[in-house]
Every structure is written in C-alpha cells, then in structure tokens.
Design a protein around this motif. Structure first.
Motif, PDB file in Angstrom:
ATOM      1  N   THR A   1       0.830  -1.195   0.000  1.00 23.37           N
ATOM      2  CA  THR A   1       0.000   0.000   0.000  1.00 23.37           C
ATOM      3  C   THR A   1       0.872   1.257   0.000  1.00 23.37           C
ATOM      4  O   THR A   1       1.969   1.265   0.556  1.00 23.37           O
TER       5      THR A   1
ATOM      6  N   ASP B   1      -2.380 -10.765   0.434  1.00 28.68           N
ATOM      7  CA  ASP B   1      -1.856  -9.553   1.066  1.00 28.68           C
ATOM      8  C   ASP B   1      -2.338  -9.445   2.510  1.00 28.68           C
ATOM      9  O   ASP B   1      -1.554  -9.137   3.420  1.00 28.68           O
TER      10      ASP B   1
ATOM     11  N   MET C   1      -5.811  -5.051  -3.794  1.00 33.82           N
ATOM     12  CA  MET C   1      -5.539  -5.898  -2.626  1.00 33.82           C
ATOM     13  C   MET C   1      -6.012  -7.326  -2.869  1.00 33.82           C
ATOM     14  O   MET C   1      -7.032  -7.556  -3.508  1.00 33.82           O
TER      15      MET C   1
ATOM     16  N   ALA D   1     -10.633  -2.660   1.478  1.00 38.79           N
ATOM     17  CA  ALA D   1      -9.422  -2.041   0.926  1.00 38.79           C
ATOM     18  C   ALA D   1      -9.687  -1.473  -0.465  1.00 38.79           C
ATOM     19  O   ALA D   1      -9.227  -0.371  -0.804  1.00 38.79           O
TER      20      ALA D   1
ATOM     21  N   GLY E   1      -1.958  -0.229  -4.060  1.00 36.88           N
ATOM     22  CA  GLY E   1      -1.864  -1.274  -3.058  1.00 36.88           C
ATOM     23  C   GLY E   1      -3.172  -1.587  -2.371  1.00 36.88           C
ATOM     24  O   GLY E   1      -3.315  -2.645  -1.760  1.00 36.88           O
ATOM     25  N   PHE E   2      -4.131  -0.672  -2.439  1.00 34.94           N
ATOM     26  CA  PHE E   2      -5.460  -0.912  -1.871  1.00 34.94           C
ATOM     27  C   PHE E   2      -6.437  -1.414  -2.935  1.00 34.94           C
ATOM     28  O   PHE E   2      -7.181  -2.363  -2.695  1.00 34.94           O
TER      29      PHE E   2
END
Length: 451
Positions: A170, A411, A407, A396, A403-404
């Motif tokens: 993230t 992760d 997701m 997320a 990175g969100f």
C-alpha cells in the motif's frame, strides 16, 4: 458437453509440484495458525490430499529442518582479513566457529521460512505423544479431582501485534518506508489474551513500550478496555506476568464467577514460554503448565483464536478508514493514518474481542477438553478468518489507491502472519535511537521557551 469432457480427459496432466523442506515447514506453520487444508493447498498449488500427507509427516519434517539448520549453523567459515602490512597466508584466512547474532538468525529464519527451529538442537516438532498422554491422563485427573466447571478453567497466551501496519504494497506503507527514523509500522505491542472453557474472554492485557503515550494523555487508565502494562521492548516478562495475574486476572475472574453464582475455584493453564512466571500463587487458584511442544496441539488459544482475532483487528481498522471516508468529502487517507494512534488501536482491539462469539471460543477446547464443548462443529474459527479476510479485501478496494485497489487475500493473510515476526535487534536499536532524538528535540524546545 461431450466434446468438452473429452478435451478435459485428453489434456496433459498438471506437473506434480515438489516442495522443499523449508516450504514444507512453512506449510505446516500455516496449518498451525489455523488455515484450512484447502486454503494451504491452494496457496502452494497442490491438492488437499498432498497437504494432509505432509501433515502426517510433520514430526519427521521438523526434525529434518532442525538438523539441517544445526549443520549449517555449525559450519566452519573463512573470514578474509584486510592486509595492513607484511603477512603470511595464514593471516588472510582465519578459520573460526560460526557465531550468529539474534538478528542474523531471525533473518535466516525469514529467508528460508523456518519459524520453529530451536538454536540448541532440540527438535522443533510438536510432541504428539506427550499431548495425548496429558489430555487422556493428567488433565482429566486434574478436572476430576478439582471438580472444575468449564467456567472455572482458563487459558492464557500472548501474541504480538503491529498495531499500525497495513499490507506492505500500500502507498502509505511505501511512503513511510522512505521516511527517516523509526517506522510506525514497526511499532509492536504484546496482547495478553485469556478465556475459559465456557467461551468467556476476560479483559485483555496489553504491553506497550510507553507508560503514558501522548495519545493516552488525560485518559483514565483504569477505564481502558485493556489492562495496561509497559516495558521498553513491549514484551512479556516474569514481572509483568505476575502483575497481570494479580491485578488483572484475579479481579476479572472473581467478578465473572460472582456474576455466574459460582465459587472462586480456578484452574489457569499456561504454556512454558520464558516470560511466564513460575511462582504465581493465589488462594483457590491452581496453576498448570502444559507440557513442552504441545501448545500447537492442545492449547485452546492456539487453535485459531489468536489468528481470528488478528483478522478481525485488521478488518476493523480498514472499516474505520472506510467510515471516515464516507463522513468527510475532503478525506485524506495519509492524514487520517498519521492520526491513527494507540488510542484508535484500543478501540479496534475491543471490537475484535467483542465480535468473537462464546460458542466459537468454547469449540476451541475440543482437543484439550472435548466434554466441555457444547457445539463442536459450530462457529468455526477457520470460517470466521476466511470471511473476515474476504471482507477486509473488499474494504481495501473501497479505499482505493496504490496497493489498496488491487488488494488480494494473500496480502491480508501476509499482514496477519507478520504479527508473529519479532523485531530484530536492529529494529529495537532504531526505535531506541528515534525515541532519544525525539526526547532531545523536545528538551531543546522547552529550553528555548524557558529562555
């Protein structure tokens, strides 16, 4: 349909995947942490029957891993010495016994996926025979002789929690990693969890590195949802274990049993961790230590409760972020995360504990005390874990950003697994130096204003 069936039949068989010893140890650790055979098989690209076969060979696999490590750790190494003047060939190569620091060993474990290898050659394998003998003989005798009810039998264990950490991909973690000084994502606390065979959890204990963090200023420490303790390294010691026992466990259990109309007669089960005091004593309280190397097999809190709690904590942290987004059109995730303090963490710990149902906690005693379990197949912690992780992934993606928005389940599971990794010596030194710099800066500011 017929053509499709024939095509499937004639398709070449998938090449069988072979796991090395380090991968097998990691696979076994995943099972120990509460993951299902199917989930672990999917992770490694093998079928469920292969996972079960590896599980049956656990003792041999862990012994082999321990032996392999010891051979590697005891090897003779050649150290190159710089030439500062006339020398002989003996000066350039010095043969010595290999001595590994704690930090080196932790990095070695991480590199090869070895989580349960012991430094002194003791086989890192679960004591299946010892666990069976304890359950069928000693524990059964203790319960019968003491006349204990499920409400009177408790188990305590502790676990680490990186309370301000998100999956490493993230953007908020990536940016923090580039910043100087000690990283908030490395700020670790120890949570002390304790529950009984009836499915009741007492107020958790919490060990933090600071006695009075800034975020807790003006708060009544006695009214917190945790019993607050502290030491510089934020981990369990015998002194803190005794403090927790006298100031948290005893009053919490007295209150609970009084409300249930039961006598204060208690059995407390502990494992043999180094930080557990061996001189705990109180009237009408019997202390019992589980046999070595049996916690993964029979300790109730080790049967998925702690792992499910961490999944719920992660989910609640993400939910808190999503709720903040919905309530503020000018929301900044970076600014919000910067303001996520240890006080925010306590709220999410409290929610996670409250979300664990009594019948689910009760079911985790089936390996140690099956007679005390009311619904053995109800409320699986494995199901809770997987559904919670699924929800966390969706939360997320609602947040968005690098990175969100991409997701994955892996992760989130990697984040949950990371809580079991201790800080290295380098991390602890960095934390200490960072605190010293902050204290020095504050002292300079105070002197400036005084002058």
């Amino acid at each position: 349909m017929l053509g499709h069936d024939i095509e499937d039949y004639d398709a070449p068989k998938r090449k069988r995947k072979m796991l090395n010893i380090a991968e097998k140890v990691k696979l076994l650790d995943m099972l120990k942490e509460g993951r299902s055979y199917a989930a672990v098989g999917h992770h490694y690209g093998i079928n469920e029957s292969s996972v079960r076969s590896i599980k049956k060979e656990e003792n041999n696999i862990r012994k082999t891993a321990a032996i392999s490590f010891n051979k590697d750790a005891k090897r003779v190494v050649t150290v190159q010495v710089e030439d500062f003047g006339p020398s002989t060939s003996a000066d350039h190569a010095v043969t010595s016994r290999f001595n590994a620091s704690k930090g080196w060993f932790q990095k070695f474990q991480k590199r090869f996926g070895l989580k349960n290898v012991l430094l002194h050659g003791e086989a890192a394998s679960a004591n299946t025979a010892g666990a069976e003998a304890y359950v069928n003989n000693k524990f059964k005798a203790i319960i019968e002789e003491g006349g204990y009810k499920p409400e009177q039998v408790f188990n305590m264990d502790e676990t680490g929690l990186f309370w301000k950490r998100m999956p490493s991909r993230t953007f908020i973690m990536q940016e923090e990693a580039k910043a100087p000084g000690f990283k908030a994502q490395k700020d670790r606390l120890t949570l002390v969890m304790c529950g009984n065979a009836a499915g009741f959890m007492i107020k958790p204990g919490l060990i933090y590195r600071s006695k009075n963090p800034r975020a807790m200023k003006n708060k009544n420490m006695d009214a917190l949802p945790v019993y607050w303790m502290h030491n510089a390294k934020a981990w369990m010691t015998k002194a803190l274990n005794l403090d927790w026992f006298k100031q948290c466990f005893i009053p919490e259990v007295k209150r609970y049993l009084r409300e249930k109309g039961l006598d204060f007669k208690v059995l407390l089960l502990l494992d043999n961790a180094g930080g557990h005091a061996d001189d705990l004593s109180y009237d009408s309280v019997q202390i019992e230590f589980l046999p070595p190397s049996t916690t993964s097999l029979i300790q109730p809190l080790d049967q998925g409760i702690i792992r499910a709690f961490k999944a719920l904590y992660t989910h609640n942290t993400l939910q808190q972020l999503v709720d903040a987004v919905d309530s503020d059109q000018d929301f900044s995730l970076k600014d919000y995360w910067r303001g996520y303090t240890i006080a925010s963490c306590l709220q999410n710990i409290q929610r996670a504990i409250q979300e664990m149902k009594p019948e689910t906690l009760n079911a985790c005693w089936k390996k140690l005390w099956p007679e005390a379990v009311q619904t053995p197949n109800g409320g699986s912690l494995d199901d809770i874990h997987h559904s919670t992780v699924d929800t966390a992934v969706n939360l997320a993606k609602q947040l968005g950003g690098d990175g969100f928005n991409d997701m994955t389940l892996d992760d989130i599971n990697a984040l949950i697994d990371a809580h079991t990794h201790p800080l290295t010596d380098e991390d602890l030194t960095e934390k200490k130096n960072s605190s010293s710099r902050i204290n020095t800066l504050m002292l300079k500011v105070m002197r400036t204003y005084t002058l």
